[in-house]
Write an enzyme that holds these catalytic residues in place. Sequence first.
Site, PDB file in Angstrom:
ATOM      1  N   PHE A 175      -7.094  38.758  26.895  1.00  0.00           N
ATOM      2  CA  PHE A 175      -7.203  38.562  25.437  1.00  0.00           C
ATOM      3  C   PHE A 175      -6.609  37.212  25.056  1.00  0.00           C
ATOM      4  O   PHE A 175      -5.486  36.900  25.435  1.00  0.00           O
ATOM      5  CB  PHE A 175      -6.480  39.680  24.680  1.00  0.00           C
ATOM      6  CG  PHE A 175      -6.664  39.571  23.189  1.00  0.00           C
ATOM      7  CD1 PHE A 175      -7.857  39.960  22.601  1.00  0.00           C
ATOM      8  CD2 PHE A 175      -5.668  39.035  22.384  1.00  0.00           C
ATOM      9  CE1 PHE A 175      -8.048  39.832  21.225  1.00  0.00           C
ATOM     10  CE2 PHE A 175      -5.850  38.904  21.002  1.00  0.00           C
ATOM     11  CZ  PHE A 175      -7.047  39.315  20.432  1.00  0.00           C
ATOM     12  N   ASP A 224      -1.745  31.602  29.000  1.00  0.00           N
ATOM     13  CA  ASP A 224      -1.622  32.108  27.634  1.00  0.00           C
ATOM     14  C   ASP A 224      -0.375  32.996  27.606  1.00  0.00           C
ATOM     15  O   ASP A 224      -0.391  34.128  28.067  1.00  0.00           O
ATOM     16  CB  ASP A 224      -2.878  32.910  27.277  1.00  0.00           C
ATOM     17  CG  ASP A 224      -2.795  33.549  25.902  1.00  0.00           C
ATOM     18  OD1 ASP A 224      -1.694  33.603  25.326  1.00  0.00           O
ATOM     19  OD2 ASP A 224      -3.851  34.003  25.400  1.00  0.00           O
ATOM     20  N   LYS A 265       3.054  34.357  18.453  1.00  0.00           N
ATOM     21  CA  LYS A 265       3.763  35.631  18.259  1.00  0.00           C
ATOM     22  C   LYS A 265       5.284  35.424  18.094  1.00  0.00           C
ATOM     23  O   LYS A 265       5.717  34.977  17.054  1.00  0.00           O
ATOM     24  CB  LYS A 265       3.424  36.614  19.378  1.00  0.00           C
ATOM     25  CG  LYS A 265       1.965  37.090  19.289  1.00  0.00           C
ATOM     26  CD  LYS A 265       1.705  38.426  19.952  1.00  0.00           C
ATOM     27  CE  LYS A 265       0.362  38.981  19.513  1.00  0.00           C
ATOM     28  NZ  LYS A 265      -0.705  38.857  20.488  1.00  0.00           N
TER      29      LYS A 265
HETATM   30  C1  LIG Z   1      -2.033  38.146  20.220  1.00  0.00           C
HETATM   31  C2  LIG Z   1      -2.558  37.293  21.300  1.00  0.00           C
HETATM   32  C3  LIG Z   1      -3.384  36.192  21.003  1.00  0.00           C
HETATM   33  C4  LIG Z   1      -3.896  35.894  19.616  1.00  0.00           C
HETATM   34  O1  LIG Z   1      -2.865  35.473  18.755  1.00  0.00           O
HETATM   35  P1  LIG Z   1      -3.183  35.406  17.183  1.00  0.00           P
HETATM   36  O2  LIG Z   1      -1.906  34.888  16.611  1.00  0.00           O
HETATM   37  O3  LIG Z   1      -3.520  36.793  16.755  1.00  0.00           O
HETATM   38  O4  LIG Z   1      -4.314  34.491  17.000  1.00  0.00           O
HETATM   39  C5  LIG Z   1      -3.789  35.389  22.053  1.00  0.00           C
HETATM   40  N1  LIG Z   1      -3.405  35.641  23.308  1.00  0.00           N
HETATM   41  C6  LIG Z   1      -2.617  36.691  23.635  1.00  0.00           C
HETATM   42  C7  LIG Z   1      -2.204  36.906  25.049  1.00  0.00           C
HETATM   43  C8  LIG Z   1      -2.181  37.559  22.634  1.00  0.00           C
HETATM   44  O5  LIG Z   1      -1.423  38.622  22.960  1.00  0.00           O
END
Ligand SMILES: *Cc1c(COP(=O)(O)O)cnc(C)c1O
Length: 407
Positions: free
Chosen positions: A140, A225, A254
């Site tokens: 994700f 990420d 986050k």
């Molecule tokens: C939550 C998340 C995102 C997206 O972040 P947003 O602030 O909602 O755009 C991207 N990568 C990972 C691994 C995430 O957990």
Amino acid sequence: MSEAISVTRALFDDVMVPNYNPANFIPVKGEGSRVWDQEGREYVDFAGGIAVNCLGHCHPAMVNALTEQGQKLWHLSNVLTNEPAIRLAKKLTDATFAERVYFANSGAEANEAALKLARRWALEVHGEEKQQIIAFQKGFHGRTFFTVTVGGQAAYSDGFGPKPGAVEHVEYNDLASLEAIMSDKTCAVMMEPMQGEGGVIPGDESFLKGVRELCNKHNALLIFDEVQTGFGRTGSLYAYQQCGVTPDILTSAKALGGGFPIGAMLTTAEIAAHLKPGTHGSTYGGNPLACAVSEAVMDVVNTPEVLDGVKRREQMFRDAVQAINEKYDVFTEVRGQGLLLGAALNDKFKGKAREFLLAAAEHGLMVLIAGADVVRFTPSLVIPETDIAEGMQRFEKAVAQVVSSHG
Ligand SMILES: *Cc1c(COP(=O)(O)O)cnc(C)c1O
């Protein structure tokens, strides 16, 4: 004077786009790891705003930073720079492999910047053939069209027409299938060092090292990420610092803002040089309020007290879930690292994670799920031990309720 609006969950459905289906209570106040709703009902928070509220709710260091900066300067745009942004970038580069920082407002935007930078870098250094971006099933990376395409869940990316091209997916923790599709045409590999949304699935150390070696072999960039794993969540500032693999680009969001929207892309000076003036940007990115709050969060999180505390709390979570499981037999294992933990449901309860989430809320506890088979915990990194104990008592009641409902 305008008429007072009666704010209810029902009104949500009348005025909001229906892409979310929030719980039927509306929180109005939070302090530490406790939250209160409109009726004054109190909840223990094991969700932390999906791994965001790393210092809990309304931490004094964050409130101070926000009110202080709020009386000085809110916004300038990137036509001008500002002190909090430069200070935060200095702290992030001092604490990591990175030498340059790009600020955004969310995880998706940080990842969008990373992907655009990787494509630019490849085009300028190696030519147009080098376009392929490889990512992983169940990964994700956010909800912009590029990031959702790189993410590994068709359910999120299908149904919006033609997607950005040259994006391919292979199975996570399967080095052979990555090796099979990688070549000198590979521009970048994007991955979470531990998959969060995909079910709390840690990357094996040998897999992560193997991915790094394949990237080196094919001159491809490795993008980590760390939007969910970063900023203390796993017990180090970033997860890469514990797995012996250094990426070329790292994204953070986050917990980076602890509840204030901010994202960041970190990279080396050499790679960063390809985002020349005008190639990319954001009106709000590096906003003084966001950066001042993030700096305050970092000053608290990036200390041995807090990072060692994450490991101690991880053990408390694991012990408590195990004790509950010995009585009720619902989980096969607790996976994850630090305070990103997933309790995987056994065959009898597979697909029912949401029932546990709803039962927990009934008993005054906020938890998360990661897919239909995993109950996920991403609490504050400084959650008091008494709140862990209280929350786990409530979780036990929730588990008992779900178990008895399936007699
Ligand atoms: C939550 C998340 C995102 C997206 O972040 P947003 O602030 O909602 O755009 C991207 N990568 C990972 C691994 C995430 O957990």
